[in-house]
Design a protein around this motif. Structure first.
Motif, PDB file in Angstrom:
ATOM      1  N   THR A 254      -2.826  -4.706   7.679  1.00 50.93           N
ATOM      2  CA  THR A 254      -1.386  -4.967   6.736  1.00 50.93           C
ATOM      3  C   THR A 254      -2.011  -5.666   5.100  1.00 50.93           C
TER       4      THR A 254
ATOM      5  N   GLY B 281      -5.651  -3.429   3.825  1.00 50.08           N
ATOM      6  CA  GLY B 281      -5.501  -2.067   3.974  1.00 50.08           C
ATOM      7  C   GLY B 281      -4.394  -1.423   2.992  1.00 50.08           C
ATOM      8  N   ILE B 282      -3.118  -2.327   3.186  1.00 54.81           N
ATOM      9  CA  ILE B 282      -1.934  -1.619   2.335  1.00 54.81           C
ATOM     10  C   ILE B 282      -2.243  -1.646   1.012  1.00 54.81           C
TER      11      ILE B 282
ATOM     12  N   LEU C 101      -4.981  -2.103  -0.916  1.00 48.51           N
ATOM     13  CA  LEU C 101      -6.019  -0.986  -1.164  1.00 48.51           C
ATOM     14  C   LEU C 101      -5.433   0.303  -1.420  1.00 48.51           C
ATOM     15  N   TRP C 102      -4.846   0.695  -0.343  1.00 56.14           N
ATOM     16  CA  TRP C 102      -3.935   2.084  -0.665  1.00 56.14           C
ATOM     17  C   TRP C 102      -2.960   2.032  -1.719  1.00 56.14           C
ATOM     18  N   VAL C 103      -2.220   1.136  -1.966  1.00 54.68           N
ATOM     19  CA  VAL C 103      -1.355   1.139  -3.038  1.00 54.68           C
ATOM     20  C   VAL C 103      -2.224   1.178  -4.580  1.00 54.68           C
ATOM     21  N   ARG C 104      -3.267   0.501  -4.465  1.00 54.74           N
ATOM     22  CA  ARG C 104      -4.008   0.430  -5.522  1.00 54.74           C
ATOM     23  C   ARG C 104      -4.842   1.872  -5.900  1.00 54.74           C
ATOM     24  N   SER C 105      -5.089   2.551  -4.969  1.00 52.55           N
ATOM     25  CA  SER C 105      -5.600   4.045  -5.043  1.00 52.55           C
ATOM     26  C   SER C 105      -4.773   4.853  -5.351  1.00 52.55           C
ATOM     27  N   GLU C 106      -3.420   4.607  -4.950  1.00 51.65           N
ATOM     28  CA  GLU C 106      -2.312   5.702  -5.396  1.00 51.65           C
ATOM     29  C   GLU C 106      -2.027   5.523  -6.767  1.00 51.65           C
TER      30      GLU C 106
END
Length: 159
Positions: A17, A20-21, A23-28
């Motif tokens: 949480t 990971g989240i 990092l995922w938001v940044r990649s999106e």
């Protein structure tokens, strides 16, 4: 032994949480801001701001919204050049239109990036307007698009 497994699973869940989240938001966000690799594409990023009633090149966001005094955008393009406007709203729903070039009206919603493509066919200075009532400074909300000749020469003075 069961409590150790539950504790490990809970720790893993917290790490996913917290790390990971984001990092995922940044990649999106990075994927959304990528511009297609198109030869000759002129990308112009503009933010609409109701406070002060302007379109600006500056990144106006929550932490600088009230203390920033952004400058009015004055994009410069050439006749026949492929133009991509990437439009953002810093606050409320705005509109985007360049009436003389038959661009828009386009809705700009907060939290989204709206893209508009066009190719100017004539040189001159063209008013960029907000077409939705966005606040007290709506009537003053504008920017100017300068379209130069194909070789970069400025538009004639009589325009």
């Amino acid at each position: 032994m069961t409590s150790w497994r539950m504790e490990s699973a809970a720790t893993l869940l917290v790490l996913v949480t917290l790390i990971g989240i984001p990092l995922w938001v940044r990649s999106e966000e990075a994927a959304a801001s990528r511009v297609p690799d198109e030869p000759g594409l002129h990308v112009i990023e503009i933010t609409a701001v109701a406070a002060g009633g302007i379109f600006t090149f500056e990144d106006v966001v929550g932490h600088n919204y009230w203390r920033l005094t952004p400058a009015v955008a004055r994009p410069v393009v050439r006749v026949g050049e492929k133009v991509l406007f990437r439009l953002r709203s810093a606050d409320v729903i705005h509109g985007f239109s360049i009436p003389e070039l038959q661009v828009g009206p386009i809705v700009i919603e907060p939290g989204y990036v709206t893209e508009v493509r066009f190719e100017p066919t004539e040189a001159g200075e063209f008013l960029i307007q907000c077409v939705f009532r966005c606040g007290g400074c709506h009537e003053e909300m504008f920017a100017v698009l300068e379209v130069r000749g194909p070789n970069g020469e400025p538009p004639p003075e009589d325009m």
